[in-house]
Design a protein around this motif. Structure first.
Motif, PDB file in Angstrom:
ATOM      1  N   LEU A 290       0.832  -1.202   0.000  1.00 18.31           N
ATOM      2  CA  LEU A 290       0.000   0.000   0.000  1.00 18.31           C
ATOM      3  C   LEU A 290       0.869   1.255   0.000  1.00 18.31           C
ATOM      4  N   ALA A 291       2.001   1.207   0.714  1.00 16.55           N
ATOM      5  CA  ALA A 291       2.924   2.342   0.709  1.00 16.55           C
ATOM      6  C   ALA A 291       3.540   2.531  -0.667  1.00 16.55           C
ATOM      7  N   LEU A 292       3.931   1.433  -1.317  1.00 12.20           N
ATOM      8  CA  LEU A 292       4.491   1.524  -2.670  1.00 12.20           C
ATOM      9  C   LEU A 292       3.483   2.093  -3.656  1.00 12.20           C
ATOM     10  N   ALA A 293       2.203   1.766  -3.454  1.00 14.34           N
ATOM     11  CA  ALA A 293       1.168   2.262  -4.364  1.00 14.34           C
ATOM     12  C   ALA A 293       1.112   3.785  -4.377  1.00 14.34           C
ATOM     13  N   LEU A 294       1.524   4.417  -3.293  1.00 17.23           N
ATOM     14  CA  LEU A 294       1.481   5.873  -3.207  1.00 17.23           C
ATOM     15  C   LEU A 294       2.547   6.548  -4.060  1.00 17.23           C
ATOM     16  N   VAL A 295       3.632   5.824  -4.369  1.00 19.92           N
ATOM     17  CA  VAL A 295       4.752   6.446  -5.087  1.00 19.92           C
ATOM     18  C   VAL A 295       5.059   5.768  -6.423  1.00 19.92           C
ATOM     19  N   ALA A 296       4.223   4.801  -6.829  1.00 21.81           N
ATOM     20  CA  ALA A 296       4.473   4.076  -8.084  1.00 21.81           C
ATOM     21  C   ALA A 296       3.957   4.885  -9.267  1.00 21.81           C
ATOM     22  N   ALA A 297       4.547   6.047  -9.479  1.00 18.35           N
ATOM     23  CA  ALA A 297       4.101   6.960 -10.534  1.00 18.35           C
ATOM     24  C   ALA A 297       4.457   6.421 -11.912  1.00 18.35           C
ATOM     25  N   GLY A 298       3.653   6.817 -12.904  1.00 15.92           N
ATOM     26  CA  GLY A 298       3.885   6.361 -14.270  1.00 15.92           C
ATOM     27  C   GLY A 298       5.229   6.801 -14.817  1.00 15.92           C
ATOM     28  N   ALA A 299       5.647   8.014 -14.479  1.00 12.76           N
ATOM     29  CA  ALA A 299       6.931   8.523 -14.969  1.00 12.76           C
ATOM     30  C   ALA A 299       8.090   7.705 -14.411  1.00 12.76           C
ATOM     31  N   LEU A 300       7.986   7.314 -13.143  1.00 11.94           N
ATOM     32  CA  LEU A 300       9.031   6.498 -12.518  1.00 11.94           C
ATOM     33  C   LEU A 300       9.130   5.145 -13.206  1.00 11.94           C
ATOM     34  N   LEU A 301       7.976   4.554 -13.491  1.00 11.35           N
ATOM     35  CA  LEU A 301       7.952   3.255 -14.154  1.00 11.35           C
ATOM     36  C   LEU A 301       8.506   3.348 -15.572  1.00 11.35           C
ATOM     37  N   ALA A 302       8.165   4.425 -16.285  1.00 15.78           N
ATOM     38  CA  ALA A 302       8.642   4.600 -17.661  1.00 15.78           C
ATOM     39  C   ALA A 302      10.153   4.742 -17.723  1.00 15.78           C
ATOM     40  N   ALA A 303      10.757   5.240 -16.640  1.00 17.37           N
ATOM     41  CA  ALA A 303      12.214   5.433 -16.616  1.00 17.37           C
ATOM     42  C   ALA A 303      12.971   4.197 -16.146  1.00 17.37           C
ATOM     43  N   PHE A 304      12.250   3.156 -15.743  1.00 20.98           N
ATOM     44  CA  PHE A 304      12.915   1.928 -15.277  1.00 20.98           C
ATOM     45  C   PHE A 304      13.649   1.290 -16.456  1.00 20.98           C
ATOM     46  N   PRO A 305      14.948   0.993 -16.327  1.00 27.37           N
ATOM     47  CA  PRO A 305      15.721   0.447 -17.454  1.00 27.37           C
ATOM     48  C   PRO A 305      15.151  -0.883 -17.962  1.00 27.37           C
ATOM     49  N   LEU A 306      14.801  -0.934 -19.241  1.00 23.54           N
ATOM     50  CA  LEU A 306      14.206  -2.141 -19.810  1.00 23.54           C
ATOM     51  C   LEU A 306      15.164  -3.325 -19.765  1.00 23.54           C
ATOM     52  N   ALA A 307      16.469  -3.047 -19.888  1.00 25.91           N
ATOM     53  CA  ALA A 307      17.442  -4.143 -19.850  1.00 25.91           C
ATOM     54  C   ALA A 307      17.432  -4.828 -18.481  1.00 25.91           C
ATOM     55  N   LEU A 308      17.288  -4.040 -17.413  1.00 22.12           N
ATOM     56  CA  LEU A 308      17.189  -4.636 -16.079  1.00 22.12           C
ATOM     57  C   LEU A 308      15.874  -5.388 -15.926  1.00 22.12           C
ATOM     58  N   LEU A 309      14.831  -4.902 -16.588  1.00 20.11           N
ATOM     59  CA  LEU A 309      13.557  -5.626 -16.586  1.00 20.11           C
ATOM     60  C   LEU A 309      13.733  -6.998 -17.242  1.00 20.11           C
ATOM     61  N   GLY A 310      14.522  -7.034 -18.305  1.00 20.20           N
ATOM     62  CA  GLY A 310      14.824  -8.305 -18.945  1.00 20.20           C
ATOM     63  C   GLY A 310      15.545  -9.261 -18.006  1.00 20.20           C
ATOM     64  N   VAL A 311      16.485  -8.732 -17.212  1.00 23.18           N
ATOM     65  CA  VAL A 311      17.197  -9.559 -16.230  1.00 23.18           C
ATOM     66  C   VAL A 311      16.224 -10.141 -15.212  1.00 23.18           C
ATOM     67  N   LEU A 312      15.298  -9.309 -14.739  1.00 26.76           N
ATOM     68  CA  LEU A 312      14.297  -9.791 -13.784  1.00 26.76           C
ATOM     69  C   LEU A 312      13.489 -10.938 -14.373  1.00 26.76           C
ATOM     70  N   LEU A 313      13.103 -10.804 -15.634  1.00 28.14           N
ATOM     71  CA  LEU A 313      12.305 -11.851 -16.269  1.00 28.14           C
ATOM     72  C   LEU A 313      13.115 -13.133 -16.457  1.00 28.14           C
ATOM     73  N   VAL A 314      14.408 -13.006 -16.701  1.00 30.66           N
ATOM     74  CA  VAL A 314      15.257 -14.196 -16.802  1.00 30.66           C
ATOM     75  C   VAL A 314      15.238 -14.971 -15.488  1.00 30.66           C
ATOM     76  N   VAL A 315      15.408 -14.258 -14.378  1.00 31.16           N
ATOM     77  CA  VAL A 315      15.438 -14.916 -13.073  1.00 31.16           C
ATOM     78  C   VAL A 315      14.097 -15.574 -12.761  1.00 31.16           C
ATOM     79  N   VAL A 316      12.995 -14.847 -13.018  1.00 29.25           N
ATOM     80  CA  VAL A 316      11.663 -15.405 -12.776  1.00 29.25           C
ATOM     81  C   VAL A 316      11.424 -16.628 -13.663  1.00 29.25           C
ATOM     82  N   ALA A 317      11.830 -16.538 -14.928  1.00 27.53           N
ATOM     83  CA  ALA A 317      11.642 -17.656 -15.850  1.00 27.53           C
ATOM     84  C   ALA A 317      12.419 -18.888 -15.403  1.00 27.53           C
ATOM     85  N   LEU A 318      13.652 -18.689 -14.958  1.00 30.68           N
ATOM     86  CA  LEU A 318      14.456 -19.829 -14.500  1.00 30.68           C
ATOM     87  C   LEU A 318      13.842 -20.478 -13.264  1.00 30.68           C
ATOM     88  N   GLU A 319      13.317 -19.657 -12.344  1.00 29.44           N
ATOM     89  CA  GLU A 319      12.665 -20.206 -11.154  1.00 29.44           C
ATOM     90  C   GLU A 319      11.411 -20.975 -11.527  1.00 29.44           C
TER      91      GLU A 319
END
Length: 367
Positions: A290-319
């Motif tokens: 609920l605290a994160l929901a207060l600051v999860a702005a669209g601009a912040l999400l848009a600036a999240f590096p896509l390459a790091l997002l790819g790394v996250l998906l690799v780890v989730v996929a392997l698990e």
């Protein structure tokens, strides 16, 4: 609630450092999937986090134990890779919620799991893992140096014994980079609205995704979780009760902007491994969401590096892939798991699920 659980709910809650650490066990796969979903679809991350926060607290208090609340991985995975739009995801979640509530009320969970067969369910998990890996490559190729750096962090943490928290470390790095680019967001309460990210759309893809997800949910989130409740917490939680609570969650959360959610056995095991023993872990984690929901702005999400997002998906996929193959005990089951996974990657998960169920039925008739 509209039903009564046959488990004897306990009122004991602890808010200790151990419970807080245990809460992290359920966020290891939840947060990467939610960030990836929000980055690749029209979903509103603040609304999604509100849904997770509310139902973490609800089921922690209701069951009196650190029950897991996770995204339905088949549906969310299909949305991340573009096989489902958010309106289709919402429709599939509502359909799945209605079915889970009905089969739980009728006591049909065990029967359905026997008809489908565990190798088919594991095959769907493997298919989703392959699709996430494919998406991860697409996200990472745009900035290979950042992707390599993210993978290096994961490997380094794994080598020193912190493999389970490596995704949280990568998430933190991405959040720092996004905050540096956009500035610290001003806290804001998500606007209350009905279906804020789009009205549900019932399509063939939504129906296929629902069928595939139900196989995973019944096997992993209802039956396997019920067994773990007894093994880890000495609690007699009925699989049909879990099916009903998952149905209630989907039907209540999706209209306010949430996503399909379930009680995953992996999240429950993760909470236990990190130290959670009471529903206090759920309350703490719910408040964190609920605290994160207060600051999860669209601009912040848009600036999240896509390459790091790819790394996250690799780890989730392997698990997810590891979980698919861990219980496989014989060559016939292995062939089904691999076959369903490959067909799911090459065609789609719905077709793979149906063909796998038919193959499982045919093999069972020969025994």
């Amino acid at each position: 609630m509209a039903y009564s659980a046959r488990s004897e709910a306990r009122s004991d809650l602890e808010f200790t450092a151990r419970e807080l650490a245990g809460a992290l066990g359920d966020s290891i796969t939840v947060l990467p999937l939610l960030v990836a979903l929000a980055a690749t679809t029209t979903v509103s991350l603040p609304h999604v986090l509100v849904g997770f926060g509310v139902f973490q607290i609800v089921w922690g208090l209701y069951y009196g134990m650190p029950l897991s609340v996770e995204p339905m991985k088949a549906l969310v995975g299909l949305a991340i890779v573009g096989s489902l739009s958010y309106p289709e995801l919402a429709a599939a979640g509502l359909l799945a919620g209605g079915v889970l509530l009905a089969v739980g009320r009728l006591g049909l969970v065990g029967r359905l799991q026997r008809v489908v067969g565990e190798p088919v369910i594991r095959g769907v998990q493997f298919a989703v893992a392959l699709l996430l890996l494919e998406a991860a490559v697409g996200l990472s190729v745009g900035n290979l140096p950042v992707a390599v750096a993210g993978l290096a962090v994961v490997v380094a943490l794994a080598l020193v014994g912190y493999r389970q928290v490596s995704v949280l470390a990568v998430l933190a790095l991405g959040a720092v980079a996004a905050t540096a680019a956009t500035g610290v967001p001003t806290p804001r309460v998500p606007d209350p609205a009905l279906f804020p990210a789009g009205s549900p759309a019932v399509t063939t893809a939504a129906l296929e995704g629902t069928v595939a997800q139900l196989g995973m949910t019944i096997g992993n989130a209802a039956i396997a979780t019920a067994l773990l409740c007894g093994d880890l917490y000495d609690r007699d939680i009925d699989a049909d009760d879990l099916s009903q609570s998952m149905g209630v969650t989907c039907l209540a959360a999706i209209p306010i902007g949430g996503v399909p959610m379930c009680h995953g056995s992996g999240g429950l095991a993760g909470k236990y491994a990190f130290g959670a023993r009471t529903g206090g872990a759920n309350v703490l984690l719910g408040l964190g969401y609920l605290a994160l929901a207060l600051v999860a702005a669209g601009a912040l999400l848009a600036a999240f590096p896509l390459a790091l997002l790819g790394v996250l998906l690799v780890v989730v996929a392997l698990e997810l892939g590891r979980a698919a193959f861990d219980p496989v005990a014989d060559g016939r089951s292995l062939a089904l798991v691999v076959g369903v996974g490959v067909v799911g990657l090459a065609i789609n998960v719905g077709v793979a699920f149906v063909l796998g169920a038919v193959a499982f039925w045919g093999v069972s008739r020969l025994e």
